[in-house]
Design a protein around this motif. Structure first.
Motif, PDB file in Angstrom:
ATOM      1  N   ILE A  44     -13.071  -8.323  27.917  1.00 54.29           N
ATOM      2  CA  ILE A  44     -14.404  -8.642  27.762  1.00 54.29           C
ATOM      3  C   ILE A  44     -15.400  -7.620  27.041  1.00 54.29           C
ATOM      4  CG2 ILE A  44     -16.605  -9.616  28.829  1.00 54.29           C
ATOM      5  CD1 ILE A  44     -14.768 -10.694  31.349  1.00 54.29           C
ATOM      6  N   LYS A  45     -16.118  -8.021  26.111  1.00 48.94           N
ATOM      7  CA  LYS A  45     -16.615  -6.696  25.090  1.00 48.94           C
ATOM      8  C   LYS A  45     -18.004  -6.517  25.519  1.00 48.94           C
ATOM      9  CE  LYS A  45     -13.504  -7.404  21.258  1.00 48.94           C
ATOM     10  NZ  LYS A  45     -12.594  -8.318  21.878  1.00 48.94           N
ATOM     11  N   ASP A  46     -18.346  -7.494  26.314  1.00 49.73           N
ATOM     12  CA  ASP A  46     -19.920  -6.788  26.514  1.00 49.73           C
ATOM     13  C   ASP A  46     -20.387  -6.959  27.948  1.00 49.73           C
ATOM     14  OD1 ASP A  46     -21.964  -7.202  23.779  1.00 49.73           O
ATOM     15  OD2 ASP A  46     -19.930  -8.327  23.738  1.00 49.73           O
ATOM     16  N   LEU A  47     -21.406  -6.202  28.404  1.00 47.18           N
ATOM     17  CA  LEU A  47     -21.784  -5.918  29.769  1.00 47.18           C
ATOM     18  C   LEU A  47     -23.371  -5.778  29.642  1.00 47.18           C
ATOM     19  CD1 LEU A  47     -20.554  -3.420  32.289  1.00 47.18           C
ATOM     20  CD2 LEU A  47     -22.972  -3.761  31.978  1.00 47.18           C
ATOM     21  N   GLY A  48     -24.187  -6.572  30.180  1.00 42.89           N
ATOM     22  CA  GLY A  48     -25.506  -6.671  30.156  1.00 42.89           C
ATOM     23  C   GLY A  48     -26.328  -6.375  31.730  1.00 42.89           C
ATOM     24  N   ILE A  49     -27.247  -5.751  31.808  1.00 41.73           N
ATOM     25  CA  ILE A  49     -27.852  -5.294  33.053  1.00 41.73           C
ATOM     26  C   ILE A  49     -29.276  -5.754  32.888  1.00 41.73           C
ATOM     27  CG2 ILE A  49     -28.606  -3.284  34.477  1.00 41.73           C
ATOM     28  CD1 ILE A  49     -26.261  -1.558  33.291  1.00 41.73           C
ATOM     29  N   THR A  50     -29.595  -6.574  34.018  1.00 42.40           N
ATOM     30  CA  THR A  50     -31.105  -7.076  34.042  1.00 42.40           C
ATOM     31  C   THR A  50     -31.590  -6.589  35.355  1.00 42.40           C
ATOM     32  OG1 THR A  50     -30.677  -9.138  34.681  1.00 42.40           O
ATOM     33  CG2 THR A  50     -30.693  -8.889  32.266  1.00 42.40           C
ATOM     34  N   GLY A  51     -32.660  -7.200  35.765  1.00 43.00           N
ATOM     35  CA  GLY A  51     -33.204  -6.896  37.197  1.00 43.00           C
ATOM     36  C   GLY A  51     -34.180  -8.203  37.496  1.00 43.00           C
ATOM     37  N   PRO A  84     -14.258 -19.785  27.651  1.00 46.25           N
ATOM     38  CA  PRO A  84     -14.418 -18.402  27.058  1.00 46.25           C
ATOM     39  C   PRO A  84     -15.467 -17.724  27.949  1.00 46.25           C
ATOM     40  CG  PRO A  84     -15.241 -19.773  25.619  1.00 46.25           C
ATOM     41  CD  PRO A  84     -15.116 -20.629  26.777  1.00 46.25           C
ATOM     42  N   VAL A  85     -15.340 -16.137  28.089  1.00 47.39           N
ATOM     43  CA  VAL A  85     -16.163 -15.456  28.543  1.00 47.39           C
ATOM     44  C   VAL A  85     -16.490 -14.293  27.419  1.00 47.39           C
ATOM     45  CG1 VAL A  85     -16.808 -13.486  30.573  1.00 47.39           C
ATOM     46  CG2 VAL A  85     -15.309 -15.782  30.910  1.00 47.39           C
ATOM     47  N   SER A  86     -17.886 -14.251  27.037  1.00 45.34           N
ATOM     48  CA  SER A  86     -18.275 -13.311  26.123  1.00 45.34           C
ATOM     49  C   SER A  86     -19.008 -12.000  26.634  1.00 45.34           C
ATOM     50  CB  SER A  86     -19.139 -13.665  25.024  1.00 45.34           C
ATOM     51  OG  SER A  86     -20.087 -14.434  25.684  1.00 45.34           O
ATOM     52  N   SER A  87     -19.410 -12.244  28.024  1.00 50.95           N
ATOM     53  CA  SER A  87     -19.929 -10.703  28.794  1.00 50.95           C
ATOM     54  C   SER A  87     -19.892 -11.124  29.979  1.00 50.95           C
ATOM     55  CB  SER A  87     -21.438 -10.713  27.982  1.00 50.95           C
ATOM     56  OG  SER A  87     -22.519 -11.326  28.728  1.00 50.95           O
ATOM     57  N   VAL A  88     -20.223 -10.217  30.827  1.00 52.63           N
ATOM     58  CA  VAL A  88     -20.770 -10.019  32.208  1.00 52.63           C
ATOM     59  C   VAL A  88     -21.922  -9.497  32.383  1.00 52.63           C
ATOM     60  CG1 VAL A  88     -19.987  -9.137  34.614  1.00 52.63           C
ATOM     61  CG2 VAL A  88     -18.132  -9.843  32.934  1.00 52.63           C
ATOM     62  N   GLN A  89     -22.817 -10.066  33.205  1.00 51.16           N
ATOM     63  CA  GLN A  89     -24.164  -9.756  33.582  1.00 51.16           C
ATOM     64  C   GLN A  89     -24.554  -9.248  34.847  1.00 51.16           C
ATOM     65  OE1 GLN A  89     -26.950 -10.052  31.065  1.00 51.16           O
ATOM     66  NE2 GLN A  89     -24.906 -10.370  29.504  1.00 51.16           N
ATOM     67  N   PHE A  90     -25.283  -8.108  35.196  1.00 48.12           N
ATOM     68  CA  PHE A  90     -25.454  -7.781  36.231  1.00 48.12           C
ATOM     69  C   PHE A  90     -26.871  -7.805  36.443  1.00 48.12           C
ATOM     70  CE2 PHE A  90     -21.095  -5.962  35.481  1.00 48.12           C
ATOM     71  CZ  PHE A  90     -20.766  -6.105  36.558  1.00 48.12           C
ATOM     72  N   VAL A  91     -27.525  -8.592  37.655  1.00 43.83           N
ATOM     73  CA  VAL A  91     -28.710  -8.507  37.901  1.00 43.83           C
ATOM     74  C   VAL A  91     -28.749  -7.309  38.961  1.00 43.83           C
ATOM     75  CG1 VAL A  91     -30.875  -9.661  38.948  1.00 43.83           C
ATOM     76  CG2 VAL A  91     -28.848 -10.978  37.426  1.00 43.83           C
ATOM     77  N   TYR A  92     -29.019  -6.350  38.520  1.00 42.80           N
ATOM     78  CA  TYR A  92     -28.670  -4.933  39.349  1.00 42.80           C
ATOM     79  C   TYR A  92     -29.758  -4.938  40.432  1.00 42.80           C
ATOM     80  CZ  TYR A  92     -27.202  -0.403  40.508  1.00 42.80           C
ATOM     81  OH  TYR A  92     -26.693   0.667  41.002  1.00 42.80           O
ATOM     82  N   THR A  93     -30.806  -5.063  40.372  1.00 38.52           N
ATOM     83  CA  THR A  93     -31.735  -5.077  41.670  1.00 38.52           C
ATOM     84  C   THR A  93     -32.596  -6.066  41.472  1.00 38.52           C
ATOM     85  OG1 THR A  93     -33.153  -3.372  42.556  1.00 38.52           O
ATOM     86  CG2 THR A  93     -33.155  -3.202  40.186  1.00 38.52           C
ATOM     87  N   GLN A  94     -33.356  -6.121  42.903  1.00 36.68           N
ATOM     88  CA  GLN A  94     -34.445  -7.212  42.572  1.00 36.68           C
ATOM     89  C   GLN A  94     -35.711  -6.405  42.779  1.00 36.68           C
ATOM     90  OE1 GLN A  94     -34.377  -9.901  46.029  1.00 36.68           O
ATOM     91  NE2 GLN A  94     -35.728 -11.374  45.005  1.00 36.68           N
ATOM     92  N   LYS A  95     -35.445  -4.902  43.029  1.00 39.57           N
ATOM     93  CA  LYS A  95     -36.672  -3.948  43.145  1.00 39.57           C
ATOM     94  C   LYS A  95     -37.502  -3.913  41.753  1.00 39.57           C
ATOM     95  CE  LYS A  95     -37.667   0.013  45.542  1.00 39.57           C
ATOM     96  NZ  LYS A  95     -38.468  -0.767  46.416  1.00 39.57           N
ATOM     97  N   CYS A  96     -38.589  -3.944  41.424  1.00 38.35           N
ATOM     98  CA  CYS A  96     -39.388  -3.768  40.378  1.00 38.35           C
ATOM     99  C   CYS A  96     -40.778  -3.184  40.565  1.00 38.35           C
ATOM    100  CB  CYS A  96     -39.523  -5.136  39.575  1.00 38.35           C
ATOM    101  SG  CYS A  96     -40.177  -4.949  38.131  1.00 38.35           S
ATOM    102  N   ASN A  97     -40.995  -2.258  39.736  1.00 41.64           N
ATOM    103  CA  ASN A  97     -42.605  -1.648  39.838  1.00 41.64           C
ATOM    104  C   ASN A  97     -43.443  -2.772  39.708  1.00 41.64           C
ATOM    105  OD1 ASN A  97     -41.219  -1.562  37.098  1.00 41.64           O
ATOM    106  ND2 ASN A  97     -43.420  -0.875  36.552  1.00 41.64           N
ATOM    107  N   ALA A  98     -43.130  -3.618  38.995  1.00 41.39           N
ATOM    108  CA  ALA A  98     -44.323  -4.676  38.633  1.00 41.39           C
ATOM    109  C   ALA A  98     -44.198  -5.961  39.802  1.00 41.39           C
ATOM    110  CB  ALA A  98     -44.221  -5.150  37.097  1.00 41.39           C
ATOM    111  N   VAL A 133     -23.685 -11.639  38.050  1.00 37.77           N
ATOM    112  CA  VAL A 133     -23.704 -11.039  39.448  1.00 37.77           C
ATOM    113  C   VAL A 133     -25.012 -10.721  39.996  1.00 37.77           C
ATOM    114  CG1 VAL A 133     -22.625  -9.562  41.048  1.00 37.77           C
ATOM    115  CG2 VAL A 133     -21.454 -10.366  39.082  1.00 37.77           C
ATOM    116  N   ASN A 134     -25.527 -11.439  40.837  1.00 38.12           N
ATOM    117  CA  ASN A 134     -26.938 -11.468  41.409  1.00 38.12           C
ATOM    118  C   ASN A 134     -27.083 -10.145  42.332  1.00 38.12           C
ATOM    119  OD1 ASN A 134     -29.768 -11.955  41.603  1.00 38.12           O
ATOM    120  ND2 ASN A 134     -29.413 -13.196  43.262  1.00 38.12           N
ATOM    121  N   SER A 135     -28.153  -9.572  42.362  1.00 42.39           N
ATOM    122  CA  SER A 135     -28.406  -8.339  43.161  1.00 42.39           C
ATOM    123  C   SER A 135     -28.079  -8.429  44.698  1.00 42.39           C
ATOM    124  CB  SER A 135     -29.987  -7.886  43.015  1.00 42.39           C
ATOM    125  OG  SER A 135     -30.538  -8.966  43.573  1.00 42.39           O
TER     126      SER A 135
END
Ligand code: SF4
Ligand code: SF4
Length: 343
Positions: free
Chosen positions: A53-60, A5-19, A218-220
Protein backbone atom coordinates in the motif's frame (compact mmCIF):
# COMPACT_ATOMS: atom_id res chain seq x y z
CA UNK A 1 -11.75 -13.91 -2.68
CA UNK A 2 -9.96 -10.55 -2.30
CA UNK A 3 -11.58 -8.07 -4.67
CA UNK A 4 -11.45 -4.60 -3.07
CA UNK A 5 -8.34 -2.51 -3.86
CA UNK A 6 -6.69 -0.49 -1.08
CA UNK A 7 -4.89 2.73 -1.95
CA UNK A 8 -4.14 4.02 1.57
CA UNK A 9 -4.57 3.36 5.27
CA UNK A 10 -5.92 6.23 7.36
CA UNK A 11 -5.23 6.70 11.07
CA UNK A 12 -7.54 8.97 13.09
CA UNK A 13 -4.62 9.32 15.51
CA UNK A 14 -6.35 11.09 18.37
CA UNK A 15 -9.63 12.59 19.46
CA UNK A 16 -7.76 15.27 21.42
CA UNK A 17 -7.84 18.72 19.86
CA UNK A 18 -6.94 22.20 21.00
CA UNK A 19 -10.13 23.46 19.28
CA UNK A 20 -13.79 22.55 19.91
CA UNK A 21 -15.45 23.31 16.57
CA UNK A 22 -19.23 23.28 16.51
CA UNK A 23 -19.29 21.18 13.30
CA UNK A 24 -16.80 18.47 14.39
CA UNK A 25 -18.14 15.08 13.26
CA UNK A 26 -15.68 13.23 15.53
CA UNK A 27 -16.64 15.10 18.74
CA UNK A 28 -13.02 16.13 19.27
CA UNK A 29 -11.87 18.62 21.88
CA UNK A 30 -9.32 19.52 24.59
CA UNK A 31 -10.85 17.13 27.17
CA UNK A 32 -10.77 14.05 24.93
CA UNK A 33 -8.07 11.46 25.61
CA UNK A 34 -8.51 8.68 23.03
CA UNK A 35 -5.28 8.11 21.10
CA UNK A 36 -3.63 5.30 19.19
CA UNK A 37 -0.51 3.63 20.50
CA UNK A 38 2.42 5.11 18.51
CA UNK A 39 4.43 1.88 18.68
CA UNK A 40 1.53 -0.12 17.24
CA UNK A 41 1.14 2.43 14.42
CA UNK A 42 4.90 2.31 13.68
CA UNK A 43 4.80 -1.51 13.63
CA UNK A 44 1.91 -1.38 11.20
CA UNK A 45 3.96 0.81 8.83
CA UNK A 46 6.00 -2.33 8.07
CA UNK A 47 2.79 -4.21 7.34
CA UNK A 48 1.57 -1.39 5.06
CA UNK A 49 4.83 -1.72 3.16
CA UNK A 50 4.54 -5.54 2.92
CA UNK A 51 0.95 -5.16 1.71
CA UNK A 52 2.30 -2.85 -1.03
CA UNK A 53 0.00 0.00 0.00
CA UNK A 54 1.57 3.26 -1.11
CA UNK A 55 -0.13 5.91 1.07
CA UNK A 56 -0.69 6.56 4.75
CA UNK A 57 -2.89 9.38 6.08
CA UNK A 58 -3.09 10.87 9.57
CA UNK A 59 -6.09 12.85 10.84
CA UNK A 60 -7.70 13.54 14.21
CA UNK A 61 -8.38 15.47 16.40
CA UNK A 62 -5.24 17.50 16.18
CA UNK A 63 -2.50 14.91 15.93
CA UNK A 64 0.35 17.48 15.98
CA UNK A 65 -0.31 17.98 19.71
CA UNK A 66 1.82 14.79 19.75
CA UNK A 67 4.51 16.10 17.43
CA UNK A 68 7.28 13.66 18.48
CA UNK A 69 5.04 10.62 18.03
CA UNK A 70 3.84 11.84 14.64
CA UNK A 71 7.34 12.58 13.33
CA UNK A 72 8.43 9.08 14.46
CA UNK A 73 5.53 7.55 12.47
CA UNK A 74 6.28 9.73 9.42
CA UNK A 75 9.99 8.81 9.57
CA UNK A 76 9.14 5.10 9.72
CA UNK A 77 6.93 5.53 6.65
CA UNK A 78 9.65 7.51 4.85
CA UNK A 79 12.12 4.62 5.37
CA UNK A 80 9.63 2.30 3.69
CA UNK A 81 8.98 4.79 0.86
CA UNK A 82 5.31 5.20 1.86
CA UNK A 83 3.81 8.57 0.90
CA UNK A 84 2.33 10.41 3.89
CA UNK A 85 -0.30 13.11 4.24
CA UNK A 86 -2.03 14.65 7.22
CA UNK A 87 -4.65 17.15 8.33
CA UNK A 88 -3.92 19.91 10.86
CA UNK A 89 -5.66 23.05 12.08
CA UNK A 90 -2.13 24.62 12.30
CA UNK A 91 -2.54 25.81 15.92
CA UNK A 92 1.27 25.55 16.05
CA UNK A 93 1.86 28.29 13.45
CA UNK A 94 1.22 31.18 15.85
CA UNK A 95 4.27 33.09 14.55
CA UNK A 96 6.61 32.77 11.57
CA UNK A 97 9.47 31.27 13.58
CA UNK A 98 7.34 28.50 15.14
CA UNK A 99 5.67 27.77 11.81
CA UNK A 100 9.07 27.36 10.12
CA UNK A 101 10.38 25.13 12.92
CA UNK A 102 7.43 22.69 12.78
CA UNK A 103 7.24 22.73 8.99
CA UNK A 104 10.94 21.82 8.81
CA UNK A 105 10.57 18.96 11.29
CA UNK A 106 7.61 17.55 9.30
CA UNK A 107 9.59 17.91 6.08
CA UNK A 108 12.61 16.14 7.58
CA UNK A 109 10.32 13.30 8.71
CA UNK A 110 9.13 12.92 5.10
CA UNK A 111 5.60 14.37 5.12
CA UNK A 112 4.40 14.95 1.54
CA UNK A 113 1.09 16.80 1.97
CA UNK A 114 -0.42 18.89 4.77
CA UNK A 115 -4.14 19.67 4.59
CA UNK A 116 -4.82 22.89 6.48
CA UNK A 117 -8.33 23.14 7.97
CA UNK A 118 -9.25 26.73 7.27
CA UNK A 119 -12.96 27.45 7.06
CA UNK A 120 -14.84 29.84 9.29
CA UNK A 121 -15.79 27.06 11.75
CA UNK A 122 -12.11 26.49 12.50
CA UNK A 123 -11.28 30.16 12.46
CA UNK A 124 -13.31 30.70 15.61
CA UNK A 125 -10.39 28.95 17.32
CA UNK A 126 -7.43 29.49 14.98
CA UNK A 127 -6.56 33.00 13.69
CA UNK A 128 -6.17 33.42 9.94
CA UNK A 129 -2.56 34.57 10.55
CA UNK A 130 -1.74 30.96 11.60
CA UNK A 131 -2.94 29.71 8.23
CA UNK A 132 -0.79 32.26 6.40
CA UNK A 133 2.25 31.45 8.58
CA UNK A 134 1.85 27.70 7.99
CA UNK A 135 1.20 28.13 4.27
CA UNK A 136 4.25 30.39 3.81
CA UNK A 137 6.50 28.11 5.87
CA UNK A 138 5.49 25.05 3.82
CA UNK A 139 5.91 26.90 0.52
CA UNK A 140 9.19 28.67 1.33
CA UNK A 141 11.15 26.09 3.34
CA UNK A 142 9.82 22.62 2.56
CA UNK A 143 8.75 20.28 -0.23
CA UNK A 144 5.46 19.54 1.57
CA UNK A 145 2.43 20.32 -0.58
CA UNK A 146 -0.13 22.49 1.25
CA UNK A 147 -3.83 21.90 0.65
CA UNK A 148 -6.61 24.14 1.98
CA UNK A 149 -9.51 22.17 3.43
CA UNK A 150 -12.99 23.70 3.73
CA UNK A 151 -16.28 22.54 5.17
CA UNK A 152 -19.21 24.15 3.38
CA UNK A 153 -22.52 25.14 4.85
CA UNK A 154 -25.25 27.47 3.60
CA UNK A 155 -23.87 30.68 5.12
CA UNK A 156 -20.18 29.73 5.04
CA UNK A 157 -19.50 29.17 1.38
CA UNK A 158 -16.16 28.66 -0.32
CA UNK A 159 -16.83 31.68 -2.55
CA UNK A 160 -17.16 33.96 0.48
CA UNK A 161 -13.88 32.67 1.87
CA UNK A 162 -12.00 33.02 -1.41
CA UNK A 163 -13.38 36.51 -2.02
CA UNK A 164 -12.23 37.58 1.40
CA UNK A 165 -8.71 36.22 1.02
CA UNK A 166 -8.28 36.13 -2.75
CA UNK A 167 -5.52 38.74 -2.68
CA UNK A 168 -3.44 36.46 -0.58
CA UNK A 169 -4.11 32.97 -1.93
CA UNK A 170 -5.11 33.53 -5.54
CA UNK A 171 -2.70 36.28 -6.52
CA UNK A 172 0.28 34.94 -4.67
CA UNK A 173 -0.03 31.17 -4.81
CA UNK A 174 -2.89 30.62 -7.27
CA UNK A 175 -1.04 28.26 -9.59
CA UNK A 176 -0.13 25.81 -6.90
CA UNK A 177 -3.19 26.06 -4.71
CA UNK A 178 -4.91 22.76 -3.94
CA UNK A 179 -8.34 22.98 -2.31
CA UNK A 180 -10.37 20.18 -0.77
CA UNK A 181 -14.03 20.90 -0.11
CA UNK A 182 -16.43 18.84 1.96
CA UNK A 183 -20.08 19.33 2.89
CA UNK A 184 -21.12 19.92 6.47
CA UNK A 185 -22.49 16.56 7.69
CA UNK A 186 -25.10 16.08 10.43
CA UNK A 187 -22.91 13.79 12.57
CA UNK A 188 -21.07 14.19 15.87
CA UNK A 189 -21.18 17.67 17.42
CA UNK A 190 -22.79 19.14 14.29
CA UNK A 191 -25.98 17.41 15.51
CA UNK A 192 -26.34 19.92 18.32
CA UNK A 193 -23.83 22.66 17.47
CA UNK A 194 -25.21 23.80 14.09
CA UNK A 195 -28.70 25.09 13.21
CA UNK A 196 -30.58 22.80 10.81
CA UNK A 197 -30.91 25.65 8.31
CA UNK A 198 -27.13 25.56 7.73
CA UNK A 199 -27.11 22.09 6.12
CA UNK A 200 -27.17 21.84 2.34
CA UNK A 201 -29.74 19.02 2.18
CA UNK A 202 -31.11 18.06 -1.23
CA UNK A 203 -34.49 17.03 -2.61
CA UNK A 204 -33.14 14.03 -4.50
CA UNK A 205 -31.56 11.02 -2.88
CA UNK A 206 -28.06 10.32 -4.15
CA UNK A 207 -28.30 6.93 -5.92
CA UNK A 208 -24.65 6.81 -6.97
CA UNK A 209 -22.09 4.16 -6.15
CA UNK A 210 -19.50 5.06 -3.53
CA UNK A 211 -16.28 6.40 -5.04
CA UNK A 212 -14.66 7.31 -1.71
CA UNK A 213 -13.62 3.80 -0.74
CA UNK A 214 -10.12 2.29 -0.82
CA UNK A 215 -8.93 3.76 2.49
CA UNK A 216 -9.60 1.53 5.50
CA UNK A 217 -9.53 3.73 8.60
CA UNK A 218 -8.32 3.04 12.14
CA UNK A 219 -10.09 5.28 14.66
CA UNK A 220 -8.44 6.68 17.80
CA UNK A 221 -10.48 4.22 19.96
CA UNK A 222 -8.88 1.34 17.96
CA UNK A 223 -12.04 0.37 16.06
CA UNK A 224 -11.28 0.14 12.36
CA UNK A 225 -13.77 1.01 9.63
CA UNK A 226 -14.28 0.64 5.89
CA UNK A 227 -14.21 4.46 5.56
CA UNK A 228 -14.11 7.55 7.77
CA UNK A 229 -17.86 7.42 8.59
CA UNK A 230 -20.08 5.22 10.70
CA UNK A 231 -18.23 5.91 13.98
CA UNK A 232 -21.53 6.95 15.60
CA UNK A 233 -23.63 3.89 14.82
CA UNK A 234 -24.06 0.92 17.09
CA UNK A 235 -24.10 -1.60 14.25
CA UNK A 236 -20.92 -3.35 13.10
CA UNK A 237 -21.89 -2.81 9.43
CA UNK A 238 -18.98 -0.43 8.81
CA UNK A 239 -16.53 -2.06 11.23
CA UNK A 240 -13.53 -4.13 10.07
CA UNK A 241 -12.00 -5.11 13.42
CA UNK A 242 -10.24 -4.05 16.60
CA UNK A 243 -6.74 -2.63 16.10
CA UNK A 244 -5.90 -3.71 19.69
CA UNK A 245 -6.60 -7.35 18.95
CA UNK A 246 -5.92 -7.66 15.20
CA UNK A 247 -2.90 -6.86 13.08
CA UNK A 248 -3.23 -4.21 10.40
CA UNK A 249 -2.81 -6.99 7.82
CA UNK A 250 -5.90 -8.77 9.20
CA UNK A 251 -7.87 -5.51 9.11
CA UNK A 252 -6.82 -4.74 5.53
CA UNK A 253 -7.57 -8.31 4.42
CA UNK A 254 -11.01 -8.11 5.99
CA UNK A 255 -11.58 -4.94 3.91
CA UNK A 256 -10.34 -6.59 0.71
CA UNK A 257 -12.71 -9.54 1.17
CA UNK A 258 -15.77 -7.52 2.22
CA UNK A 259 -18.79 -8.18 0.00
CA UNK A 260 -20.45 -5.12 1.55
CA UNK A 261 -17.56 -2.93 0.31
CA UNK A 262 -17.70 -4.64 -3.10
CA UNK A 263 -21.42 -3.77 -3.49
CA UNK A 264 -20.89 -0.23 -2.16
CA UNK A 265 -18.21 0.29 -4.83
CA UNK A 266 -20.19 -1.14 -7.71
CA UNK A 267 -23.85 -0.52 -6.83
CA UNK A 268 -23.88 2.04 -3.98
CA UNK A 269 -25.75 2.50 -0.69
CA UNK A 270 -29.15 3.14 -2.32
CA UNK A 271 -29.11 -0.23 -4.13
CA UNK A 272 -28.13 -2.09 -0.94
CA UNK A 273 -30.74 -0.27 1.12
CA UNK A 274 -33.54 -1.09 -1.34
CA UNK A 275 -32.38 -4.70 -1.50
CA UNK A 276 -32.50 -4.90 2.31
CA UNK A 277 -36.07 -3.55 2.25
CA UNK A 278 -37.04 -6.09 -0.41
CA UNK A 279 -35.60 -8.91 1.72
CA UNK A 280 -37.25 -7.53 4.88
CA UNK A 281 -33.85 -7.53 6.54
CA UNK A 282 -34.21 -7.01 10.28
CA UNK A 283 -33.36 -3.48 11.44
CA UNK A 284 -31.44 -4.49 14.55
CA UNK A 285 -30.00 -1.04 15.32
CA UNK A 286 -31.57 2.37 15.52
CA UNK A 287 -29.91 5.34 13.82
CA UNK A 288 -32.67 7.76 14.82
CA UNK A 289 -30.22 9.65 17.10
CA UNK A 290 -28.47 10.72 13.87
CA UNK A 291 -31.61 11.70 11.99
CA UNK A 292 -31.47 15.49 12.21
CA UNK A 293 -32.85 16.47 8.80
CA UNK A 294 -35.89 15.55 6.69
CA UNK A 295 -33.74 15.17 3.58
CA UNK A 296 -30.20 13.94 2.95
CA UNK A 297 -27.06 15.93 2.17
CA UNK A 298 -25.31 13.32 0.08
CA UNK A 299 -24.23 9.75 -0.18
CA UNK A 300 -22.59 9.41 3.23
CA UNK A 301 -25.40 10.51 5.54
CA UNK A 302 -27.84 8.42 3.45
CA UNK A 303 -25.49 5.44 3.72
CA UNK A 304 -24.83 5.65 7.47
CA UNK A 305 -28.45 6.35 8.44
CA UNK A 306 -29.90 3.55 6.33
CA UNK A 307 -27.30 0.79 6.27
CA UNK A 308 -26.25 1.45 9.89
CA UNK A 309 -29.54 -0.16 10.94
CA UNK A 310 -28.41 -3.62 9.84
CA UNK A 311 -25.75 -5.99 11.12
CA UNK A 312 -22.71 -6.80 8.99
CA UNK A 313 -23.57 -10.52 9.17
CA UNK A 314 -27.12 -9.98 7.83
CA UNK A 315 -25.93 -7.64 5.07
CA UNK A 316 -23.21 -10.09 4.02
CA UNK A 317 -25.61 -13.07 3.96
CA UNK A 318 -28.07 -11.05 1.85
CA UNK A 319 -25.34 -9.94 -0.58
CA UNK A 320 -23.96 -13.49 -0.88
CA UNK A 321 -27.42 -14.63 -2.03
CA UNK A 322 -27.66 -11.69 -4.40
CA UNK A 323 -24.22 -12.43 -5.89
CA UNK A 324 -25.08 -16.09 -6.44
CA UNK A 325 -27.94 -14.96 -8.75
CA UNK A 326 -26.16 -12.13 -10.54
CA UNK A 327 -23.83 -13.29 -13.33
CA UNK A 328 -22.71 -9.72 -14.15
CA UNK A 329 -21.55 -9.05 -10.59
CA UNK A 330 -19.86 -12.48 -10.44
CA UNK A 331 -17.85 -11.53 -13.53
CA UNK A 332 -16.97 -8.17 -11.99
CA UNK A 333 -15.83 -9.86 -8.76
CA UNK A 334 -13.54 -12.18 -10.74
CA UNK A 335 -12.21 -9.26 -12.75
CA UNK A 336 -11.47 -7.21 -9.60
CA UNK A 337 -9.80 -10.19 -7.93
CA UNK A 338 -7.63 -10.76 -11.01
CA UNK A 339 -6.64 -7.07 -11.11
CA UNK A 340 -5.60 -7.36 -7.47
CA UNK A 341 -3.42 -10.42 -8.14
CA UNK A 342 -1.62 -8.71 -11.00
CA UNK A 343 -0.81 -5.72 -8.77
S1 SF4 B 1 -13.11 19.94 13.38
FE1 SF4 B 1 -10.89 19.60 13.44
S2 SF4 B 1 -10.04 21.33 14.55
FE2 SF4 B 1 -12.24 21.33 14.94
S3 SF4 B 1 -12.50 20.20 16.88
FE3 SF4 B 1 -12.73 18.73 15.22
S4 SF4 B 1 -10.69 17.89 14.89
FE4 SF4 B 1 -10.44 19.79 16.08
S1 SF4 C 1 -20.39 6.33 4.44
FE1 SF4 C 1 -20.98 4.97 2.77
S2 SF4 C 1 -21.01 6.29 0.97
FE2 SF4 C 1 -19.82 7.37 2.55
S3 SF4 C 1 -17.67 6.79 2.18
FE3 SF4 C 1 -18.52 5.37 3.67
S4 SF4 C 1 -19.21 3.63 2.44
FE4 SF4 C 1 -18.98 5.35 1.05
Amino acid sequence: MQFNPVSSVQFVYTQKCNAHCSHCINNCGPEETAKLNPKKVIDSVNEISELKIKDLGITGGESLIFLDEITAILSAAKKKKIRTSMVSNVFWASDEKKAKEIALSLDKAGLKELDISCDSFHMQFIPFSNIINAFNALENYTSIKPCLRFTLSKSKSLEAFILKFKDYFLNKKGNKLKIFVQELLPFGRAQTGIPKSEFNSKKQINKNKCVFLGNPTVNSDNRSFICCNGFDVESNAFVLGDFNKSSLTEIVNSYKKSLFVFYLRHKGPYFISKLAEKHNLEKKFSTSHLKLLDKYIGLCDYCVLNLGQYSREDLTAMLEKELSKDKKMQKLAKKDALKKKKK
